[in-house]
Design a protein around this motif. Structure first.
Motif, mmCIF file in Angstrom:
data_model
loop_
_atom_site.group_PDB
_atom_site.id
_atom_site.type_symbol
_atom_site.label_atom_id
_atom_site.label_comp_id
_atom_site.label_asym_id
_atom_site.label_seq_id
_atom_site.Cartn_x
_atom_site.Cartn_y
_atom_site.Cartn_z
ATOM 1 N N LEU B 9 0.822 -1.207 0.000
ATOM 2 C CA LEU B 9 0.000 0.000 0.000
ATOM 3 C C LEU B 9 0.855 1.256 0.000
ATOM 4 O O LEU B 9 0.656 2.161 -0.801
ATOM 5 C CB LEU B 9 -0.912 0.012 1.228
ATOM 6 C CG LEU B 9 -2.373 -0.346 0.971
ATOM 7 C CD1 LEU B 9 -3.198 -0.119 2.218
ATOM 8 C CD2 LEU B 9 -2.929 0.483 -0.179
ATOM 9 N N LEU B 12 2.654 1.577 -3.345
ATOM 10 C CA LEU B 12 1.803 2.085 -4.422
ATOM 11 C C LEU B 12 1.480 3.556 -4.217
ATOM 12 O O LEU B 12 1.523 4.358 -5.146
ATOM 13 C CB LEU B 12 0.507 1.275 -4.469
ATOM 14 C CG LEU B 12 0.532 0.022 -5.340
ATOM 15 C CD1 LEU B 12 -0.788 -0.719 -5.202
ATOM 16 C CD2 LEU B 12 0.785 0.393 -6.792
ATOM 17 N N GLY B 13 1.181 3.878 -2.944
ATOM 18 C CA GLY B 13 0.878 5.275 -2.642
ATOM 19 C C GLY B 13 2.061 6.163 -2.964
ATOM 20 O O GLY B 13 1.913 7.218 -3.580
ATOM 21 N N SER B 16 2.497 6.443 -6.799
ATOM 22 C CA SER B 16 1.538 7.352 -7.430
ATOM 23 C C SER B 16 1.826 8.787 -7.042
ATOM 24 O O SER B 16 1.751 9.695 -7.875
ATOM 25 C CB SER B 16 0.097 7.032 -7.051
ATOM 26 O OG SER B 16 -0.032 5.773 -6.510
ATOM 27 N N LEU B 20 2.669 11.730 -9.610
ATOM 28 C CA LEU B 20 1.824 12.915 -9.672
ATOM 29 C C LEU B 20 2.624 14.181 -9.428
ATOM 30 O O LEU B 20 2.424 15.190 -10.088
ATOM 31 C CB LEU B 20 0.683 12.818 -8.656
ATOM 32 C CG LEU B 20 -0.483 11.925 -9.058
ATOM 33 C CD1 LEU B 20 -1.571 11.977 -8.012
ATOM 34 C CD2 LEU B 20 -1.037 12.343 -10.415
ATOM 35 N N ALA B 23 4.668 14.850 -12.398
ATOM 36 C CA ALA B 23 3.786 15.275 -13.474
ATOM 37 C C ALA B 23 3.317 16.706 -13.265
ATOM 38 O O ALA B 23 3.237 17.486 -14.214
ATOM 39 C CB ALA B 23 2.580 14.342 -13.561
ATOM 40 N N SER B 24 3.010 17.044 -11.993
ATOM 41 C CA SER B 24 2.494 18.385 -11.770
ATOM 42 C C SER B 24 3.546 19.428 -12.096
ATOM 43 O O SER B 24 3.228 20.545 -12.485
ATOM 44 C CB SER B 24 1.994 18.540 -10.341
ATOM 45 O OG SER B 24 3.090 18.602 -9.472
ATOM 46 N N LEU B 26 6.044 18.881 -14.467
ATOM 47 C CA LEU B 26 6.250 18.848 -15.920
ATOM 48 C C LEU B 26 5.066 19.409 -16.683
ATOM 49 O O LEU B 26 5.215 20.037 -17.721
ATOM 50 C CB LEU B 26 6.502 17.407 -16.375
ATOM 51 C CG LEU B 26 7.837 16.802 -15.950
ATOM 52 C CD1 LEU B 26 7.966 15.386 -16.482
ATOM 53 C CD2 LEU B 26 9.002 17.656 -16.448
ATOM 54 N N LEU B 27 3.886 19.130 -16.143
ATOM 55 C CA LEU B 27 2.689 19.493 -16.893
ATOM 56 C C LEU B 27 2.034 20.761 -16.368
ATOM 57 O O LEU B 27 0.891 21.054 -16.703
ATOM 58 C CB LEU B 27 1.674 18.351 -16.853
ATOM 59 C CG LEU B 27 2.168 17.009 -17.409
ATOM 60 C CD1 LEU B 27 1.129 15.930 -17.166
ATOM 61 C CD2 LEU B 27 2.437 17.118 -18.899
ATOM 62 N N ALA B 28 2.750 21.497 -15.527
ATOM 63 C CA ALA B 28 2.135 22.690 -14.949
ATOM 64 C C ALA B 28 1.698 23.655 -16.051
ATOM 65 O O ALA B 28 2.409 23.865 -17.030
ATOM 66 C CB ALA B 28 3.124 23.372 -14.016
ATOM 67 N N VAL B 29 0.511 24.197 -15.883
ATOM 68 C CA VAL B 29 0.023 25.196 -16.835
ATOM 69 C C VAL B 29 -0.059 26.522 -16.093
ATOM 70 O O VAL B 29 -0.659 26.617 -15.038
ATOM 71 C CB VAL B 29 -1.367 24.804 -17.368
ATOM 72 C CG1 VAL B 29 -1.888 25.875 -18.306
ATOM 73 C CG2 VAL B 29 -1.287 23.469 -18.065
ATOM 74 N N GLU B 31 -1.443 29.761 -14.995
ATOM 75 C CA GLU B 31 -2.764 30.365 -15.039
ATOM 76 C C GLU B 31 -2.675 31.797 -14.568
ATOM 77 O O GLU B 31 -1.984 32.108 -13.606
ATOM 78 C CB GLU B 31 -3.744 29.554 -14.201
ATOM 79 C CG GLU B 31 -4.823 29.013 -15.100
ATOM 80 C CD GLU B 31 -5.778 28.102 -14.391
ATOM 81 O OE1 GLU B 31 -6.001 28.299 -13.193
ATOM 82 O OE2 GLU B 31 -6.297 27.214 -15.070
#
Ligand code: SF4
Ligand code: SF4
Lengths: 191, 293
Positions: B9, B12-13, B16, B20, B23-24, B26-29, B31
């Motif tokens: 557990l 996996l936690g 993930s 995430l 990703a946040s 690399l993929l930040a947009v 605003e």
């Protein structure tokens, strides 16, 4: 032929919404307009397929070897929640127009029991990866069909005056019940 | 057993969470934080009167698109326009306060019923059946689709005719878009005159069904010194800008000219109410064809 049967039964006979009663909140919440319903249906399709494949792999390569089957629910929820988050970020960056149209529905899908439902169902039915993949597509097509039909009916409510106590969710629930009954007729198709 | 489940557990936690967080990054947009500020400055009615999907959509557009003026929010009026102009650094421009107006006085015109309608009690529904139950196809059907649509509770139905409270109306235009007969219009609050009829029928056809309707005789068009009145599609169109610009020296000659008293002066408080006194020169002998007979 088997695949054909799988599709027919998942879409019409064992429709995830109308026969298994999973994912009713988006079904009622996002079925006021057809365009919205199609957006929601497409988003669900996308997430269900992805989630099913990933949870399948986790079940097979992590949970089964260590006999952790009893952790299924919590692990699947964790994976699905993380996955939806990731998909949301990814779309926002890479496909902004799609993100815009799905945007508000994506986070909703995290708590959509249809996603978890399909992921668990394919394990119960002991499908292999390929069949699980196909089943997840078929099940979400069933969702899409039901929600779009529902939106089509509810759009008509605009030109009818319903008693105040029936407006909105009550009439929606009654409609859902009647549609569910109507779909029972498909049971006879596959004996 | 316990150790394995805990490790799985947490593992996996952890996986993930790391995916995430990476990703946040690399993929930040990016605003624009100003969008939120501008959205807060708007009334939040999400009425769509500005032509955008909602307040946030308008805020985004007004910040990013140089062609979108800061004064499009009619629900907010001049104050909000000023605030948005400040926040976006755009020139505020003049906001002409508008109000919704009903171009129909079918009660005065004694418009007859064509048939008794007993279907869904919505204007849109009734219109599907031969243009509605009234003898005039351009009259207020009176089932109040607009009343239900108005987000500001500014309308009500009386005598199968809609009424508008100018005090409550924010000129969002929702009713104008809703009315299936197109008899509602947004006019400047300062407007001096208005036509109480929206029929596109020819004079004779109007006379047959309504004692008060506009017969498109064009007398007002000829008399108006400001050239502010025109007839398009057998329906009178008033250029309120030209009318107001001309000023009071015409003494509202159009109103006195109109043989059917259907062009009337407007008092700001009573934009939609019929005048107190009955217009004197409606020809007595005009009778309404009763199609029920
Ligand atoms: S103004 Fe239009 S929408 Fe409103 S009651 Fe009359 S016909 Fe219906
Ligand atoms: S009366 Fe019409 S324009 Fe005025 S607030 Fe209501 S819907 Fe908007």
């Amino acid at each position: 032929m088997d695949i054909f049967l799988l599709f027919i039964s998942a879409i019409f006979v064992n429709n995830i919404l109308l026969a298994q009663y999973l994912g009713n909140c988006p079904y009622l919440g996002c079925s006021k307009e057809k365009s919205v319903a199609i957006g929601m249906g497409a988003a669900v399709l996308f997430v269900i397929v992805l989630a099913t494949v990933i949870t399948f792999l986790i079940q097979k390569y992590i949970m089964n070897p260590f006999q952790l089957g009893y952790l299924q629910t919590i692990i699947f929820i964790l994976v699905i929640a993380a996955l939806v988050q990731f998909v949301e970020m990814f779309l926002k960056k890479m496909v902004p127009p799609l993100y815009k149209s799905l945007g508000i529905y994506l986070p909703l899908i995290t708590t959509n029991c249809a996603v978890l439902g399909v992921a668990i169902l394919v394990q119960r039915k002991e499908f292999d990866l390929w069949t699980s993949f196909l089943y997840s597509i078929a099940a979400s097509l069933g969702f899409l069909l039901a929600i779009v039909l529902m939106a089509g009916i509810r759009e008509r409510f605009v030109v009818t005056r319903l008693p105040r106590s029936m407006q909105g969710v009550p009439s929606g629930l009654v409609m859902a019940g009647i549609m569910s009954l109507a779909f029972l007729a498909f049971k006879g198709m596959i004996a | 057993m316990i150790a394995e489940s805990v490790v799985t557990l947490f593992g996996l936690g952890f996986v993930s969470a790391s995916i995430l967080s990476v990703a946040s990054r690399l993929l930040a947009v990016e605003e624009d934080p100003r969008i939120e500020v501008v959205t807060e400055a708007l009334p939040g009615a999400n009425c769509g009167g500005c032509g955008f999907a909602g307040c946030e959509a308008y805020a985004t557009a007004v910040l990013n698109d140089p062609n979108v003026p800061p004064n499009r929010c009619c629900a907010g009026g001049p104050d909000v326009a000023k605030r948005v102009a400040e926040l976006t650094g755009k020139a505020a421009g003049e906001v002409e306060p508008m109000v919704a107006f009903r171009r129909c006085v079918k009660v005065e015109g004694k418009v007859a019923h064509k048939y008794d309608y007993a279907g869904a009690t919505t204007c849109a529904g009734a219109k599907l059946l031969d243009g509605g139950p009234d003898a005039c196809r351009y009259s207020c059907i009176g089932f109040g689709d607009c009343v239900r649509a108005c987000p500001f509770d500014a309308m009500w139905i009386e005598d199968h005719l809609v009424h508008i409270s100018p005090a409550k109306c924010t000129s969002c235009g929702t009713c104008v878009r809703t009315c299936p007969n197109g008899i509602l219009e947004l006019i400047p609050r300062r407007a001096r005159v208005m036509v109480f009829c929206s029929s596109k029928d020819k004079g004779k056809a109007v006379k047959d069904v309504c004692e008060a309707g506009c017969i498109s005789c064009g007398a007002c068009v000829k008399k108006c010194p400001a050239k502010a009145i025109a007839i398009e599609d057998n329906r009178i169109v008033i250029d309120h800008k030209a009318c107001l610009a001309y000023g009071p020296s015409c003494e509202e000659i159009c109103v006195t000219t109109c043989p059917r008293s259907i062009l009337r002066c407007l008092q700001p408080e009573t934009v939609s109410a019929p005048p107190e006194t009955e217009p004197a020169h409606i020809p007595e002998e005009t009778h309404v064809v009763d199609l029920n007979a």
